[in-house]
Design an enzyme around this catalytic site. Structure first.
Site, PDB file in Angstrom:
ATOM      1  N   TYR A   1       0.780  -1.106   0.108  1.00 30.23           N
ATOM      2  CA  TYR A   1      -0.089  -0.030  -0.081  1.00 30.23           C
ATOM      3  C   TYR A   1       0.782   1.319   0.134  1.00 30.23           C
ATOM      4  O   TYR A   1       0.369   2.382  -0.226  1.00 30.23           O
ATOM      5  CB  TYR A   1      -1.063  -0.003   1.259  1.00 30.23           C
ATOM      6  CG  TYR A   1      -2.189  -0.573   0.797  1.00 30.23           C
ATOM      7  CD1 TYR A   1      -3.087  -0.637  -0.159  1.00 30.23           C
ATOM      8  CD2 TYR A   1      -2.523  -1.698   1.883  1.00 30.23           C
ATOM      9  CE1 TYR A   1      -4.119  -0.934  -0.158  1.00 30.23           C
ATOM     10  CE2 TYR A   1      -3.861  -2.542   1.746  1.00 30.23           C
ATOM     11  CZ  TYR A   1      -4.485  -2.380   0.535  1.00 30.23           C
ATOM     12  OH  TYR A   1      -5.771  -2.950   0.457  1.00 30.23           O
TER      13      TYR A   1
ATOM     14  N   GLU B   1      -2.558 -30.554  11.600  1.00 30.95           N
ATOM     15  CA  GLU B   1      -2.603 -29.708  10.406  1.00 30.95           C
ATOM     16  C   GLU B   1      -3.891 -28.648  10.567  1.00 30.95           C
ATOM     17  O   GLU B   1      -3.990 -27.587  10.198  1.00 30.95           O
ATOM     18  CB  GLU B   1      -3.036 -30.551   9.311  1.00 30.95           C
ATOM     19  CG  GLU B   1      -3.486 -30.035   8.116  1.00 30.95           C
ATOM     20  CD  GLU B   1      -4.027 -30.927   7.057  1.00 30.95           C
ATOM     21  OE1 GLU B   1      -4.562 -30.546   6.084  1.00 30.95           O
ATOM     22  OE2 GLU B   1      -3.575 -32.190   7.339  1.00 30.95           O
TER      23      GLU B   1
ATOM     24  N   ASP C   1      -4.500 -34.944   7.768  1.00 31.07           N
ATOM     25  CA  ASP C   1      -5.650 -35.684   7.173  1.00 31.07           C
ATOM     26  C   ASP C   1      -4.783 -36.822   6.531  1.00 31.07           C
ATOM     27  O   ASP C   1      -3.737 -36.879   6.065  1.00 31.07           O
ATOM     28  CB  ASP C   1      -6.221 -34.993   6.083  1.00 31.07           C
ATOM     29  CG  ASP C   1      -7.165 -33.847   6.670  1.00 31.07           C
ATOM     30  OD1 ASP C   1      -7.384 -33.843   7.717  1.00 31.07           O
ATOM     31  OD2 ASP C   1      -7.190 -32.747   5.966  1.00 31.07           O
TER      32      ASP C   1
END
Length: 408
Positions: A143, A229, A281
């Site tokens: 910015y 995770e 997972d």
């Protein structure tokens, strides 16, 4: 809006993508291969530097630019190449590193002038930040000159280029990503002078600060780090005060790991000398995430030494657990063709091949075409499977303590 953290860009930056993408990324730089000023075995690695040294590095670049302009030659910047073809998996180091190819960025070349201008602008802004002894986010940097940068990916990429040009870590530039990771458990430290006890930070624990350099005096009586995770699994462990029952530190990056979490984990294991166990997972992407923690990512290959944690133990959720604990059909999800393809590609990777147990688990997953999320262990409401789920975690706990014992 572009995210400030690195996780949005690192899904495809694991070890898996190193060998599958041999083409150079589209860069405006003209690649050359002069010998770099500092390299080890044909790779480029950065190191920790003081703010004074970083500013001196920026000033030296400015002096070189000035000399070139005064000789009426315009100016040209020498930049290490971060193209895909220069990202190398080093088996001896077991992590992704940056090769020694270099490129030039010439201001008088129409094709390269904008990127050269962005580079000099970023150098100027970084020097100001370091001089004021403050930290800013990558979004803040963008910015400051939106008209020039146009897109945050432009300023983000040049930020990494500058780190490699100077030879410092990106954190040494005092530009950080937004908070993403969380930590809770048996660890205490001082953050910019403030004492932090992660057993007394509420149910959700403490946000891992983006400026790891401000953390000091780390103490802990934990016997291991439990890397999780997903945030949902982390919150369940934090809510149950798991770290009181089993002395540990619980960490999550809420999915794909960001730089701050990876650096924090690396520093913890280096200073505390305790093992790291991981819950992800039971799918190919869980292992890809684990590979980023262990072997690094393409975007940050130049700084992999400070961002990787080798020898993390994969605790679960494993494909074999689905049958081993007789989890119900509603927990087993069908893999897509892309999932299966990803799994098969992972099987070809050295990262997987070196571990027979991991290879066996991936083969079970690909052959059965079934995967499962880690959250099922915590969120199952079917009373018929509660005993099996409880048994599963009893076994996991026993496994944790066994690993802690043998790894000491």
């Amino acid at each position: 809006e572009t995210s400030e953290d690195d996780s949005t860009k690192e899904d495809d930056n694991s070890v898996l993508s190193i060998q599958s993408n041999n083409k150079d990324s589209k860069e405006d730089d003209n690649e050359t291969t002069p010998p770099p000023p500092s390299k080890k075995a044909n790779i480029i690695e950065v190191s920790e530097m003081s703010s004074t040294s970083v500013m001196e590095g920026i000033e030296q670049i400015a002096i070189n630019i000035t000399i070139q302009i005064l000789t009426k030659r315009g100016f040209k910047l020498d930049v290490p190449s971060r193209a895909s073809s220069n990202q190398i998996y080093d088996a001896t180091k077991d992590r992704i590193v940056l090769g020694d190819k270099r490129g030039s960025r010439t201001f008088l070349n129409v094709k390269e002038s904008r990127k050269a201008a962005i580079t000099t602008r970023v150098l100027q802004l970084l020097h100001t930040v370091l001089l004021k002894k403050i930290h800013i986010t990558k979004r803040d940097l963008f910015y400051t000159d939106v008209k020039l940068f146009v897109d945050q990916s432009d300023s983000d990429g040049v930020l990494d280029d500058v780190a490699t040009m100077i030879g410092c870590t990106r954190s040494n530039l005092h530009v950080v990503a937004s908070d993403k990771g969380l930590v809770v458990g048996r660890i205490q430290f001082r953050e910019d002078g403030d004492y932090i006890d992660c057993t007394k930070m509420g149910v959700g624990g403490k946000a891992i600060p983006p400026y790891i350099d401000k953390i000091e005096d780390i103490t802990s009586d934990a016997e291991f780090v439990l890397l999780v995770e997903k945030e949902a699994a982390y919150m369940r462990l934090a809510e149950d005060r798991f770290y009181h029952r089993y002395p540990c530190i619980v960490i999550t990056a809420k999915g794909q790991p960001d730089v701050a979490t990876r650096m924090f984990l690396s520093r913890l294991t280096s200073e505390l000398q305790i093992p790291v166990l991981c819950l992800v997972d039971a799918d190919p992407y869980g292992l890809k995430i684990l590979s980023v923690y262990m072997s690094g990512s393409k975007n940050m290959s130049y700084d992999s030494a400070s961002l990787t944690t080798p020898d993390i133990k994969w605790l679960g959720l494993r494909p074999s657990d689905l049958d081993k604990y007789d989890l119900p059909e509603q927990c087993r999800l069908d893999m897509t063709e892309n999932d299966i393809k990803t799994g098969k590609e992972l099987l070809k990777e050295d990262f997987i091949a070196k571990n027979p147990e991991w290879t066996k688990e991936l083969e079970i997953m690909v052959r059965g075409k079934i995967y499962a999320y880690l959250e099922i262990v915590f969120s199952l409401g079917d009373m018929e499977v509660v005993d099996n789920v409880s048994l599963m975690f009893v076994q996991l706990y026993l496994c944790i303590m066994f690993l802690v014992t043998i790894l000491k």
